[in-house]
Design a protein around this motif. Structure first.
Motif, PDB file in Angstrom:
ATOM      1  N   LYS A   1       7.657   7.444   9.026  1.00 35.90           N
ATOM      2  CA  LYS A   1       8.168   6.491  10.366  1.00 35.90           C
ATOM      3  C   LYS A   1       6.880   6.795  11.121  1.00 35.90           C
ATOM      4  O   LYS A   1       6.132   5.978  11.802  1.00 35.90           O
ATOM      5  CB  LYS A   1       9.427   6.443  10.805  1.00 35.90           C
ATOM      6  CG  LYS A   1       9.919   5.640  12.183  1.00 35.90           C
ATOM      7  CD  LYS A   1      11.113   6.150  12.719  1.00 35.90           C
ATOM      8  CE  LYS A   1      11.478   5.158  13.921  1.00 35.90           C
ATOM      9  NZ  LYS A   1      10.947   5.908  15.087  1.00 35.90           N
ATOM     10  N   LYS A   2       6.878   8.027  11.424  1.00 32.88           N
ATOM     11  CA  LYS A   2       5.730   8.724  12.230  1.00 32.88           C
ATOM     12  C   LYS A   2       4.323   8.526  11.874  1.00 32.88           C
ATOM     13  O   LYS A   2       3.510   8.056  12.852  1.00 32.88           O
ATOM     14  CB  LYS A   2       5.999  10.295  12.231  1.00 32.88           C
ATOM     15  CG  LYS A   2       7.322  10.643  13.165  1.00 32.88           C
ATOM     16  CD  LYS A   2       7.394  12.299  13.090  1.00 32.88           C
ATOM     17  CE  LYS A   2       8.815  12.671  13.575  1.00 32.88           C
ATOM     18  NZ  LYS A   2       9.078  14.141  13.037  1.00 32.88           N
ATOM     19  N   ILE A   3       4.053   8.592  10.751  1.00 33.57           N
ATOM     20  CA  ILE A   3       2.484   7.974  10.198  1.00 33.57           C
ATOM     21  C   ILE A   3       2.539   6.822  10.578  1.00 33.57           C
ATOM     22  O   ILE A   3       1.258   6.577  11.127  1.00 33.57           O
ATOM     23  CB  ILE A   3       2.498   8.332   8.564  1.00 33.57           C
ATOM     24  CG1 ILE A   3       2.711   9.819   8.325  1.00 33.57           C
ATOM     25  CG2 ILE A   3       1.307   7.781   8.219  1.00 33.57           C
ATOM     26  CD1 ILE A   3       2.704  10.357   6.804  1.00 33.57           C
ATOM     27  N   ILE A   4       3.167   5.956  10.295  1.00 30.93           N
ATOM     28  CA  ILE A   4       3.227   4.443  10.337  1.00 30.93           C
ATOM     29  C   ILE A   4       2.737   4.195  12.076  1.00 30.93           C
ATOM     30  O   ILE A   4       2.026   3.369  12.417  1.00 30.93           O
ATOM     31  CB  ILE A   4       4.391   3.526  10.113  1.00 30.93           C
ATOM     32  CG1 ILE A   4       4.348   3.687   8.413  1.00 30.93           C
ATOM     33  CG2 ILE A   4       4.229   2.046  10.675  1.00 30.93           C
ATOM     34  CD1 ILE A   4       5.559   3.120   7.682  1.00 30.93           C
TER      35      ILE A   4
ATOM     36  N   ARG B   1       0.756  -8.627   0.088  1.00 27.23           N
ATOM     37  CA  ARG B   1       0.239  -8.132   1.308  1.00 27.23           C
ATOM     38  C   ARG B   1       1.399  -6.768   1.851  1.00 27.23           C
ATOM     39  O   ARG B   1       2.384  -7.043   1.637  1.00 27.23           O
ATOM     40  CB  ARG B   1       0.472  -9.500   2.235  1.00 27.23           C
ATOM     41  CG  ARG B   1      -0.553  -9.721   3.076  1.00 27.23           C
ATOM     42  CD  ARG B   1      -2.119  -9.594   2.747  1.00 27.23           C
ATOM     43  NE  ARG B   1      -2.612  -8.747   3.992  1.00 27.23           N
ATOM     44  CZ  ARG B   1      -3.835  -8.122   4.034  1.00 27.23           C
ATOM     45  NH1 ARG B   1      -4.658  -8.504   2.859  1.00 27.23           N
ATOM     46  NH2 ARG B   1      -4.149  -7.659   4.957  1.00 27.23           N
ATOM     47  N   LEU B   2       0.751  -5.951   2.372  1.00 32.59           N
ATOM     48  CA  LEU B   2       1.510  -4.857   2.850  1.00 32.59           C
ATOM     49  C   LEU B   2       1.344  -4.671   4.334  1.00 32.59           C
ATOM     50  O   LEU B   2       0.192  -4.770   4.617  1.00 32.59           O
ATOM     51  CB  LEU B   2       1.065  -3.176   2.186  1.00 32.59           C
ATOM     52  CG  LEU B   2       1.181  -3.228   0.931  1.00 32.59           C
ATOM     53  CD1 LEU B   2       1.164  -1.861   0.186  1.00 32.59           C
ATOM     54  CD2 LEU B   2       2.670  -3.669   0.237  1.00 32.59           C
ATOM     55  N   SER B   3       2.429  -4.712   5.132  1.00 34.52           N
ATOM     56  CA  SER B   3       2.081  -4.569   6.447  1.00 34.52           C
ATOM     57  C   SER B   3       1.485  -3.436   7.163  1.00 34.52           C
ATOM     58  O   SER B   3       0.780  -3.285   8.086  1.00 34.52           O
ATOM     59  CB  SER B   3       3.448  -4.701   7.378  1.00 34.52           C
ATOM     60  OG  SER B   3       4.281  -3.587   6.867  1.00 34.52           O
ATOM     61  N   ASN B   4       1.295  -2.273   6.445  1.00 33.29           N
ATOM     62  CA  ASN B   4       0.751  -1.051   6.460  1.00 33.29           C
ATOM     63  C   ASN B   4       0.692  -0.482   4.992  1.00 33.29           C
ATOM     64  O   ASN B   4       1.303  -0.731   4.202  1.00 33.29           O
ATOM     65  CB  ASN B   4       1.467  -0.083   7.536  1.00 33.29           C
ATOM     66  CG  ASN B   4       2.710   0.315   7.057  1.00 33.29           C
ATOM     67  OD1 ASN B   4       2.907   1.035   6.348  1.00 33.29           O
ATOM     68  ND2 ASN B   4       3.648  -0.371   7.768  1.00 33.29           N
ATOM     69  N   PRO B   5      -0.273   0.505   5.041  1.00 30.09           N
ATOM     70  CA  PRO B   5      -0.440   1.249   3.521  1.00 30.09           C
ATOM     71  C   PRO B   5       0.384   2.302   3.038  1.00 30.09           C
ATOM     72  O   PRO B   5       0.683   2.746   2.119  1.00 30.09           O
ATOM     73  CB  PRO B   5      -1.856   1.883   3.761  1.00 30.09           C
ATOM     74  CG  PRO B   5      -2.007   2.209   4.926  1.00 30.09           C
ATOM     75  CD  PRO B   5      -1.275   1.132   5.940  1.00 30.09           C
TER      76      PRO B   5
ATOM     77  N   HIS C   1      13.689  -5.627   2.530  1.00 26.13           N
ATOM     78  CA  HIS C   1      13.346  -7.009   2.568  1.00 26.13           C
ATOM     79  C   HIS C   1      12.023  -7.306   1.891  1.00 26.13           C
ATOM     80  O   HIS C   1      11.621  -8.360   1.938  1.00 26.13           O
ATOM     81  CB  HIS C   1      13.898  -7.925   3.626  1.00 26.13           C
ATOM     82  CG  HIS C   1      15.174  -7.463   4.198  1.00 26.13           C
ATOM     83  ND1 HIS C   1      15.159  -6.900   5.577  1.00 26.13           N
ATOM     84  CD2 HIS C   1      16.509  -7.332   3.770  1.00 26.13           C
ATOM     85  CE1 HIS C   1      16.673  -6.762   5.661  1.00 26.13           C
ATOM     86  NE2 HIS C   1      17.316  -7.029   4.714  1.00 26.13           N
ATOM     87  N   LYS C   2      11.527  -6.416   1.462  1.00 30.08           N
ATOM     88  CA  LYS C   2       9.977  -6.553   1.097  1.00 30.08           C
ATOM     89  C   LYS C   2       9.963  -6.056  -0.353  1.00 30.08           C
ATOM     90  O   LYS C   2      10.980  -5.437  -1.225  1.00 30.08           O
ATOM     91  CB  LYS C   2       8.996  -5.660   1.830  1.00 30.08           C
ATOM     92  CG  LYS C   2       8.886  -5.910   3.283  1.00 30.08           C
ATOM     93  CD  LYS C   2       7.712  -4.981   3.935  1.00 30.08           C
ATOM     94  CE  LYS C   2       7.842  -4.955   5.327  1.00 30.08           C
ATOM     95  NZ  LYS C   2       7.096  -3.785   6.050  1.00 30.08           N
TER      96      LYS C   2
ATOM     97  N   ASN D   1      12.364  -1.003   6.942  1.00 28.43           N
ATOM     98  CA  ASN D   1      11.769  -2.161   6.728  1.00 28.43           C
ATOM     99  C   ASN D   1      10.278  -2.097   7.409  1.00 28.43           C
ATOM    100  O   ASN D   1       9.130  -2.963   7.092  1.00 28.43           O
ATOM    101  CB  ASN D   1      12.345  -3.501   7.327  1.00 28.43           C
ATOM    102  CG  ASN D   1      13.328  -3.897   6.509  1.00 28.43           C
ATOM    103  OD1 ASN D   1      13.092  -4.293   5.285  1.00 28.43           O
ATOM    104  ND2 ASN D   1      14.560  -3.897   6.783  1.00 28.43           N
ATOM    105  N   ILE D   2      10.109  -1.164   8.140  1.00 25.26           N
ATOM    106  CA  ILE D   2       8.598  -0.789   8.672  1.00 25.26           C
ATOM    107  C   ILE D   2       7.557  -0.203   7.429  1.00 25.26           C
ATOM    108  O   ILE D   2       6.335  -0.308   7.671  1.00 25.26           O
ATOM    109  CB  ILE D   2       8.702   0.224   9.712  1.00 25.26           C
ATOM    110  CG1 ILE D   2       8.977   1.681   9.234  1.00 25.26           C
ATOM    111  CG2 ILE D   2       9.526  -0.191  11.082  1.00 25.26           C
ATOM    112  CD1 ILE D   2       8.817   2.905  10.207  1.00 25.26           C
ATOM    113  N   LEU D   3       8.310   0.298   6.521  1.00 28.08           N
ATOM    114  CA  LEU D   3       7.475   0.470   5.520  1.00 28.08           C
ATOM    115  C   LEU D   3       6.724  -0.262   4.680  1.00 28.08           C
ATOM    116  O   LEU D   3       7.200  -1.443   4.514  1.00 28.08           O
ATOM    117  CB  LEU D   3       8.292   1.405   4.248  1.00 28.08           C
ATOM    118  CG  LEU D   3       9.149   2.654   5.004  1.00 28.08           C
ATOM    119  CD1 LEU D   3      10.234   3.134   3.852  1.00 28.08           C
ATOM    120  CD2 LEU D   3       8.237   3.646   5.297  1.00 28.08           C
ATOM    121  N   GLY D   4       5.448  -0.149   4.240  1.00 28.45           N
ATOM    122  CA  GLY D   4       4.519  -1.035   3.484  1.00 28.45           C
ATOM    123  C   GLY D   4       5.079  -1.373   2.404  1.00 28.45           C
ATOM    124  O   GLY D   4       5.252  -2.501   2.004  1.00 28.45           O
TER     125      GLY D   4
END
Lengths: 254, 305
Positions: free
Chosen positions: B279-282, B14-18, B96-97, B39-42
């Protein structure tokens, strides 16, 4: 490192193809002379890395030479135009390293040796050295008299300045090392801070036993991510943008 | 409207975003972790690794292009031992992913050894096999431009890897779907595409190539249309998931890539001109989804017929 907006206060020609630009904005990320900024330009994909010549609380001074389309575009920018700038990048010159050598060796004859657009970072360095109680000599090398800039600025700091030109049209004919060499071919100096084209850096390296050398490289990112500007040193591979641009003499591999 | 669901999935992960930084544009994350919480990165595709440490190609390695750049780094990396013992564990402390371990080689044996090594590392979620580096003379792209060699490498790596294996494809081929099918037929769990396009620039003043190695890999927004086309063709030709990349610089580009058939998207060159690009894209993705009436981002994967 931050990506900040700076406003151009002044952009003026100071020698053949050479411009001085004053940028107004937050300079608090700059910690050492010899660091650089990476400027985003409309219509160009990569930023332009330019060394910081001098800085105050709210102003950065840069000096650049028109060598391609990007710097040509920069030369056309006007007072009031805004630029997006990554600041501050690179390690810069270390005055602490010089102090360590001074503690070990006592007095050291110190020189700033600049070639062409390698001269600018040495100006900010000269001011910081004076604040630290070090009074270096200054040797500036150019192609010809029309290329010379910042002789007076260094003199106004109260420093001894000597010029060398390749064509002999000003100062001593030859290169910076011709000014830095005694008659018996030994070095007039014990410690050098230098920046300029690589053949000049090599000549300075061969002459002066100790010092700090600032290198130029083609970069993509400017902050250590892409490995575009890697070089080999005696302490392993280094990135000119992040681990440099200043390398200590003893670690350099040519 | 409820907040759009921007999560996605790759081979059960599972990725929190692509959004995934592409290999070679993000190092091992350290430089970026100083700038924002990565950690915001998929996920993160880490710097391509070979068995031996490599310095890479001579300078200069970079040439600017309209809307992009050519690089000829040449797989500079500290070697698989250092990556397994130091770089990946250090990355696990700041990220941490599960990450994507990108491996490269000059022989089938080397790919196998690298795959075995990263397969054992806890924070590796996917093994991305780079058969498409244009910047090394043997190996790399020499594997990626032959369906037969892709099949060989895929089969050999799959035989030793427990983790999902994604083959990273080169665009420098006549028909990329043939390469994709070769990988799928030998059990690849997914595909990453596209690597850089072979390019060259000449310094017209000096009458010589800008890059010391003469040619290099062209990336940046200029190649987005090529990448979208290839992701579209490949995702229609295979059943395994595709990670799309090539010139992606905005949330809108991510959505375009997913509509073409990508289950997740890598961002490469954009990291180099704007270190906060991912970061901006997410942050822009949910808003962009709302504008386009997308409730669940994974619903649009390959929606274009």
């Amino acid at each position: 490192m931050r990506d900040l907006i700076f406003k151009i206060k002044e952009n003026r020609k100071i020698a053949k193809d050479v411009y001085e630009m004053l940028l107004l904005g937050d300079t608090s990320d700059i910690t050492r002379p010899g660091q650089f900024i990476n400027i985003k330009l409309d219509g160009f994909y990569l930023r332009r890395p330019i060394s910081v010549c001098d800085w105050s609380e709210d102003e950065i001074k840069i000096i650049y030479k028109v060598v391609g389309e990007g710097t040509e575009y920069m030369s056309g920018l006007k007072e009031g135009d805004e630029l997006q700038v990554l600041t501050a990048l690179g390690n810069g010159y270390s005055i602490d390293e010089l102090k360590l050598s001074l503690e070990k060796n006592g007095h050291m004859r110190t020189v700033l040796a600049g070639g062409g657009v390698g001269v600018p970072p040495l100006y900010g360095l000269a001011k910081k050295l004076l604040e630290a109680g070090v009074r270096p000599d200054v040797v500036l090398g150019f192609n010809g008299a029309e290329d010379v800039f910042y002789k007076k600025e260094f003199e106004d700091l109260g420093l001894k300045v000597e010029i060398s030109t390749m064509d002999g049209s000003m100062g001593k004919k030859g290169v910076v090392t011709d000014v830095m060499r005694a008659e018996d071919n030994s070095s007039l100096y014990d410690y050098v801070f230098t920046c300029g084209p690589e053949p000049m850096l090599k000549a300075v390296y061969d002459l002066v036993p100790e010092g700090q050398f600032s290198f130029e490289a083609r970069m993509a990112c400017g902050f250590g991510a892409c490995m575009g500007c890697s070089c080999k040193t005696k302490y392993g591979n280094k990135r000119i943008c992040k681990d440099g641009p200043v390398l200590m003499r003893e670690e350099i591999i040519w | 409207m409820v907040k759009p669901d921007i999560s996605t999935e790759l081979s059960g992960i599972r990725l929190s975003n692509p959004v995934i930084p592409a290999s070679g544009t993000f190092g091992f994350g350290k430089e970026f972790a100083e700038l924002y919480d990565i950690n915001i990165l998929g996920s993160i595709s880490v710097k391509g690794t070979t068995r031996e440490p490599r310095f890479g190609n001579p300078q200069p390695r970079i040439a600017e292009c309209p809307m992009g750049l050519i690089n000829s780094v040449g797989l500079q990396n500290p070697g698989i031992d250092e990556v397994v013992k130091k770089e990946l564990p250090e990355l696990s402390e700041i990220y941490h992913k599960p990450v994507i371990a990108n491996i490269s080689g000059f022989s089938v044996d080397e790919y196998v050894e690298c795959a075995e090594a990263v397969d054992k590392v806890e924070n590796v979620g996917i093994i991305e096999v780079n058969v498409s580096c244009p910047n090394v003379h043997a190996g790399g792209m020499a594997f990626g431009t032959s369906a037969e060699n892709i099949a060989k490498v895929t089969k050999a790596v799959k035989a030793v890897a427990k983790k999902p294996v994604y083959i990273k494809l080169s665009p420098n081929v006549t028909d990329i779907t043939e390469m994709a099918k070769a990988a799928e037929s030998e059990g690849a769990d997914g595909l990453s595409l596209i690597n850089t396009l072979m390019g060259m620039r000449i310094d017209v003043m000096r009458r010589r190539p800008v890059i010391a190695n003469k040619m290099g890999g062209f990336s940046g927004p200029a190649i987005l249309p090529v990448a979208v086309r290839m992701v579209y063709q490949v995702s229609k030709a295979v059943k395994i998931p595709v990670i799309g990349m090539g010139g992606v610089s905005s949330a809108r580009d991510v959505i375009e890539m997913m509509m073409a058939g990508a289950s997740a998207v890598q961002v490469g060159a954009a990291n180099l001109t704007d270190p906060w690009a991912c970061k901006k894209i997410i942050e822009e993705l949910p808003g962009e989804c709302e504008k386009l009436h997308i409730e669940r981002l994974s619903d649009i994967i390959g929606c274009v017929e």
